[in-house]
Design an enzyme around this catalytic site. Structure first.
Site, PDB file in Angstrom:
ATOM      1  N   THR A 109       0.627  -1.168   0.082  1.00 23.18           N
ATOM      2  CA  THR A 109       0.180  -0.228   0.564  1.00 23.18           C
ATOM      3  C   THR A 109       1.072   0.890   0.212  1.00 23.18           C
ATOM      4  O   THR A 109       0.524   2.524  -0.286  1.00 23.18           O
ATOM      5  CB  THR A 109      -1.202  -0.085   0.855  1.00 23.18           C
ATOM      6  OG1 THR A 109      -1.730  -1.423   1.407  1.00 23.18           O
ATOM      7  CG2 THR A 109      -1.800   1.303   0.864  1.00 23.18           C
ATOM      8  N   THR A 185       2.163  -4.548   3.742  1.00 24.19           N
ATOM      9  CA  THR A 185       2.969  -5.082   5.982  1.00 24.19           C
ATOM     10  C   THR A 185       2.279  -6.231   6.069  1.00 24.19           C
ATOM     11  O   THR A 185       2.569  -6.835   6.948  1.00 24.19           O
ATOM     12  CB  THR A 185       1.754  -3.864   6.817  1.00 24.19           C
ATOM     13  OG1 THR A 185       0.426  -4.474   6.157  1.00 24.19           O
ATOM     14  CG2 THR A 185       1.865  -2.608   6.797  1.00 24.19           C
ATOM     15  N   ASP A 186       1.377  -7.111   5.109  1.00 20.40           N
ATOM     16  CA  ASP A 186       0.615  -8.003   5.455  1.00 20.40           C
ATOM     17  C   ASP A 186       2.235  -9.455   5.803  1.00 20.40           C
ATOM     18  O   ASP A 186       2.489 -10.282   6.120  1.00 20.40           O
ATOM     19  CB  ASP A 186      -0.018  -8.896   4.105  1.00 20.40           C
ATOM     20  CG  ASP A 186      -0.399  -8.142   4.377  1.00 20.40           C
ATOM     21  OD1 ASP A 186      -1.337  -7.097   5.322  1.00 20.40           O
ATOM     22  OD2 ASP A 186      -1.909  -8.723   2.738  1.00 20.40           O
ATOM     23  N   LYS A 264       3.380  -9.122  12.957  1.00 19.30           N
ATOM     24  CA  LYS A 264       1.416  -8.707  12.573  1.00 19.30           C
ATOM     25  C   LYS A 264       0.385  -8.663  13.008  1.00 19.30           C
ATOM     26  O   LYS A 264       0.428 -10.407  13.332  1.00 19.30           O
ATOM     27  CB  LYS A 264       1.561  -8.042  10.828  1.00 19.30           C
ATOM     28  CG  LYS A 264      -0.146  -7.501  11.009  1.00 19.30           C
ATOM     29  CD  LYS A 264      -0.202  -7.391   9.062  1.00 19.30           C
ATOM     30  CE  LYS A 264      -1.143  -6.192   8.919  1.00 19.30           C
ATOM     31  NZ  LYS A 264      -1.623  -5.733   7.572  1.00 19.30           N
TER      32      LYS A 264
HETATM   33  N1  ASP Z   1      -1.803  -6.535   1.230  1.00 17.28           N
HETATM   34  C1  ASP Z   1      -0.618  -5.832   1.189  1.00 17.28           C
HETATM   35  C2  ASP Z   1       0.068  -6.169   1.433  1.00 17.28           C
HETATM   36  O1  ASP Z   1       0.656  -6.986   2.521  1.00 17.28           O
HETATM   37  C3  ASP Z   1      -0.864  -4.291   2.747  1.00 17.28           C
HETATM   38  C4  ASP Z   1      -0.383  -3.186   2.968  1.00 17.28           C
HETATM   39  O2  ASP Z   1       0.869  -2.889   1.640  1.00 17.28           O
HETATM   40  O3  ASP Z   1      -0.334  -2.529   4.006  1.00 17.28           O
HETATM   41  O4  ASP Z   1       0.800  -6.149   0.277  1.00 17.28           O
END
Ligand code: ASP
Length: 463
Positions: A109, A185-186, A264
């Site tokens: 993101t 983040t995932d 996370k």
């Molecule tokens: N689904 C995304 C990812 O982990 C969420 C994010 O960017 O925080 O790439």
């Protein structure tokens, strides 16, 4: 024709008909009257894959909602303001007195939606675009950016991990004062773990950062996380691989988590990353760093960083649940897996019917390591005789290594050696805090909030 496509971007079928009927277009400021009430906001473009039944409205609160077009009774248009998709590129100023930071992008993101003021979506992040959207970065350092990948983080894999580690080492050897890695983040904690093993003895901070809320929402954490992480890379004394994300749910401060102890823990909270079984390295805000411990590796001037890009792909992880059948494990054994990490219950348990599979794994020379799915605490295989039985069958207890970290380390260790004694030596020798001697008494509840002693502890650090 082209113009029509842009004006109705992503809309087709019945939603397109609905928009055409009321002469509304994307970016129109509208009042939509429906069976469920009236909604006021901006019609947003939709992605090509979106369904054909909903019109998406950005409400004044910043939240986006979908309105079923069949419920629409009327659309009143109050104006139209086309959002700029591209952030104006401004040349990032160079100041020879400022530290040089390299930002390596992998996706997520944070890389795709950075314009937190206009809400527009941008595809990439050149230094100029970053400067255009977060001008504070220029007060901190000279920032150079490079897009390594553009993937959501579930698509990261060995190729990207090795590529990222190699790029980090190259930049450090070339003199960067700090590295920032933009990442989804995932799976940021998986990448933080493997980078902690692949890049060793770094003289400078290596800071992973992401954003939990897309930046088209006013509550986005993208800009502040970037400011905190870039400041950490440029100025801090913490020469470790870390994750830098929101500490509390508010934007009061960020936390710097050690790359092997972070996880996370919530799919949508901005304060999702928690240090598990320990306390974070430090707090960071716009003005200062507040170390929460003093055993971190210090920044150095040399460039003696080491790259260890090893990875064995045939390693699996089993999250044990009661009544698991042995064929789960048998299938890995039969498919040539070289290592298996188990996340066992309690102190590290799996049921008896799986023991024959453990025996088969041992006979085939497969490395089997035990971790705990409670996440906090240590594997203890001496407490019950079932634990002893499993050790007889070759299962190696992994102290308080987090399951995902253990998985990454086993891939890395088996990438270096197929001698199981050597693999065990590597696995049980702490390299970057993945095994600690004890869990601090305040480690369990730290920063979970709402509990008087935790609040009191936190208040000591808040000025
Ligand atoms: N689904 C995304 C990812 O982990 C969420 C994010 O960017 O925080 O790439």
């Amino acid at each position: 024709m082209m113009e029509l496509k842009e004006d109705y971007k992503g809309y087709r079928g019945q939603t397109l008909e609905c928009l055409l009927k009321y002469e509304a277009m994307v970016w129109c400021d509208v009042e939509v009257k429906t069976n469920d009430g009236t909604f006021i906001g901006l019609i947003l473009p939709r992605s090509e894959q979106a369904d054909e039944y909903h019109i998406v409205l950005k409400l004044r609160t910043g939240y986006n909602i979908g309105i079923a077009s069949e419920k629409v009774q009327d659309i009143k248009i109050n104006g139209r303001k086309i959002a700029v998709y591209k952030i104006p590129e401004k040349e990032f100023p160079f100041d020879p007195k400022k530290p040089n930071v390299k930002l390596l992008g992998t996706g997520g993101t944070i890389a795709s939606r950075l314009d937190y003021r206009t809400g527009a979506v941008i595809p990439a992040f050149s230094p100029g675009e970053l400067y255009g959207s977060v001008p504070e970065l220029a007060d901190i350092c000279n920032l150079d950016t490079q897009k390594l990948y553009g993937v959501f983080s579930e698509n990261m894999g060995p190729e990207q991990w090795i590529g990222t580690a190699t790029a980090i080492v190259k930049e450090i050897r070339a003199g960067a004062h700090g590295i920032v890695i933009g990442h989804g983040t995932d799976t940021m904690h998986h990448t933080a773990a493997i980078l902690s093993f692949m890049v060793q003895n770094s003289p400078v901070p290596i800071v992973m950062v992401g954003s939990q809320r897309s930046s088209d929402r006013p509550s986005s954490d993208a800009a502040l996380n970037l400011i905190h992480s870039v400041r950490t890379a440029a100025e801090s004394d913490f020469a470790e691989t870390m994750v830098c994300m929101f500490g509390p749910t508010s934007d009061e401060y960020g936390l710097l988590h050690r790359g092997t102890r972070v996880r996370k823990m919530h799919p949508s909270y901005r304060s999702t990353f928690r240090t598990i079984g320990d306390i974070p390295i430090a707090m960071v805000d716009r003005k200062k760093f507040t170390p929460l411990r003093n055993d971190y590796k210090r920044r150095r001037d040399d460039r003696d960083v080491e790259l260890m890009p090893f990875f064995e792909e045939r390693v699996g992880m089993v999250y044990y649940y009661p009544n698991m059948h042995p064929d789960m494990m048998d299938s890995m054994i039969d498919n040539g897996y070289k290592g298996i990490v188990i996340a066992g219950t309690g102190l590290g348990h799996i049921n008896k019917p799986l023991y024959p599979a453990l025996k088969r794994a041992k006979d085939k020379g497969i490395a089997v390591y035990m971790t705990v799915q409670t996440l906090w605490g240590y594997v203890q295989m001496y407490v019950y005789d079932t634990g002893r039985d499993m050790m007889e069958l070759g299962v190696v207890p992994c102290a308080n290594m987090l399951p995902e970290v253990c998985y990454m380390k086993l891939c890395w260790a088996l990438g270096q050696s197929s001698d199981l004694n050597e693999v065990k030596r590597i696995m049980l020798t702490p390299i970057a805090g993945e095994i600690t001697e004890r869990e601090p008494s305040n480690g369990y509840l730290i920063y979970q909030g709402g509990i008087p002693e935790v609040e009191e502890f936190i208040s000591k650090y808040r000025k």
